[in-house]
Design a protein around this motif. Structure first.
Motif, short mmCIF file in Angstrom:
data_model
loop_
_atom_site.label_atom_id
_atom_site.label_comp_id
_atom_site.label_asym_id
_atom_site.label_seq_id
_atom_site.Cartn_x
_atom_site.Cartn_y
_atom_site.Cartn_z
N CYS A 53 0.81 -1.22 0.00
CA CYS A 53 0.00 0.00 0.00
C CYS A 53 0.85 1.27 0.00
N GLU A 54 0.45 2.21 -0.83
CA GLU A 54 1.15 3.49 -0.91
C GLU A 54 0.90 4.37 0.32
N TYR A 55 -0.04 3.98 1.17
CA TYR A 55 -0.36 4.74 2.39
C TYR A 55 0.15 4.07 3.66
N LYS A 56 0.98 3.05 3.55
CA LYS A 56 1.39 2.28 4.73
C LYS A 56 2.16 3.12 5.75
N GLU A 57 2.87 4.14 5.31
CA GLU A 57 3.61 4.99 6.25
C GLU A 57 2.66 5.87 7.06
N ILE A 58 1.49 6.14 6.52
CA ILE A 58 0.51 7.00 7.20
C ILE A 58 -0.49 6.15 7.98
N CYS A 59 -0.98 5.11 7.37
CA CYS A 59 -2.05 4.29 7.94
C CYS A 59 -1.50 3.12 8.73
N GLY A 60 -0.86 2.19 8.05
CA GLY A 60 -0.30 1.02 8.71
C GLY A 60 -1.31 -0.07 9.01
N GLY A 61 -2.59 0.22 8.90
CA GLY A 61 -3.61 -0.79 9.21
C GLY A 61 -3.68 -1.09 10.68
N SER A 62 -4.65 -1.87 11.07
CA SER A 62 -4.79 -2.26 12.47
C SER A 62 -3.97 -3.51 12.73
N ARG A 63 -2.87 -3.35 13.40
CA ARG A 63 -2.01 -4.49 13.72
C ARG A 63 -2.70 -5.40 14.74
N ALA A 64 -3.54 -4.83 15.61
CA ALA A 64 -4.28 -5.64 16.58
C ALA A 64 -5.31 -6.52 15.88
N ARG A 65 -5.99 -5.97 14.91
CA ARG A 65 -6.99 -6.76 14.18
C ARG A 65 -6.32 -7.85 13.36
N SER A 66 -5.19 -7.53 12.74
CA SER A 66 -4.44 -8.54 11.99
C SER A 66 -4.03 -9.68 12.90
N TYR A 67 -3.54 -9.33 14.08
CA TYR A 67 -3.11 -10.35 15.05
C TYR A 67 -4.29 -11.19 15.53
N ALA A 68 -5.41 -10.54 15.78
CA ALA A 68 -6.59 -11.27 16.27
C ALA A 68 -7.10 -12.27 15.24
N ILE A 69 -7.06 -11.92 13.97
CA ILE A 69 -7.60 -12.78 12.92
C ILE A 69 -6.59 -13.84 12.47
N THR A 70 -5.31 -13.45 12.34
CA THR A 70 -4.33 -14.37 11.75
C THR A 70 -3.28 -14.89 12.74
N GLY A 71 -3.13 -14.23 13.87
CA GLY A 71 -2.05 -14.59 14.79
C GLY A 71 -0.74 -13.93 14.41
N ASN A 72 -0.75 -13.10 13.38
CA ASN A 72 0.44 -12.40 12.89
C ASN A 72 0.17 -10.90 12.89
N PRO A 73 0.86 -10.13 13.73
CA PRO A 73 0.59 -8.69 13.78
C PRO A 73 1.02 -7.94 12.52
N LEU A 74 1.80 -8.57 11.66
CA LEU A 74 2.27 -7.90 10.45
C LEU A 74 1.47 -8.31 9.21
N GLN A 76 -1.77 -8.57 6.58
CA GLN A 76 -2.58 -7.47 6.04
C GLN A 76 -3.82 -7.23 6.90
N GLU A 77 -4.25 -5.99 6.93
CA GLU A 77 -5.44 -5.58 7.68
C GLU A 77 -6.66 -6.30 7.09
N PRO A 78 -7.32 -7.15 7.86
CA PRO A 78 -8.41 -7.95 7.31
C PRO A 78 -9.69 -7.19 6.99
N CYS A 79 -9.85 -5.99 7.54
CA CYS A 79 -11.09 -5.24 7.31
C CYS A 79 -10.93 -4.07 6.35
N CYS A 80 -9.75 -3.88 5.80
CA CYS A 80 -9.51 -2.76 4.90
C CYS A 80 -10.07 -3.07 3.51
N ILE A 81 -10.85 -2.16 2.97
CA ILE A 81 -11.44 -2.38 1.64
C ILE A 81 -10.61 -1.72 0.52
N TYR A 82 -9.61 -0.94 0.90
CA TYR A 82 -8.80 -0.26 -0.09
C TYR A 82 -7.93 -1.26 -0.86
#
Length: 110
Positions: A53-74, A76-82
């Motif tokens: 993503c070209e916005y990763k430096e600004i946004c970064g996604g929800s690392r907590a949500r990624s961890y909750a869904i996949t077990g991996n905090p790094l 991809q953000e599972p709820c991002c529609i972009y």
């Protein structure tokens, strides 16, 4: 950063990855040196469409949500529609199929 009532430090209250304890290590040192904090600051480690993503430096996604869904905090953000401009979900899906294989298994798949 979240610090529990007993001094345990976590990246956030929703990201339960222990980084250290302020009773044993100064909080600034935990923030600078703990592997989880270093990983979260390094946007080149983001995976999937977050990594592209070209916005990763600004946004970064929800690392907590990624961890909750996949077990991996790094992951991809599972709820991002972009859809990042330079990200192809088909290529990502094919790459994912090879990530968990041993080198000799990859040759068999090819």
């Amino acid at each position: 950063m979240f610090i529990s009532h007993v001094g345990n430090v976590y990246p956030s209250g929703f990201l339960p990855i222990h980084a250290g304890n302020i009773r044993e290590t100064p909080v600034a040192e935990i923030y600078r040196e703990a592997p989880i904090f270093k990983s979260l600051r390094d946007t080149s480690k983001l995976e999937g469409k977050c990594g592209a993503c070209e916005y990763k430096e600004i946004c970064g996604g929800s690392r907590a949500r990624s961890y909750a869904i996949t077990g991996n905090p790094l992951a991809q953000e599972p709820c991002c529609i972009y859809q990042p401009r330079n990200w192809d979900p088909d290529v990502e899906q094919k790459a994912e199929a090879f990530r968990h294989l041993e080198p000799n298994e990859v040759l068999v798949k090819l």
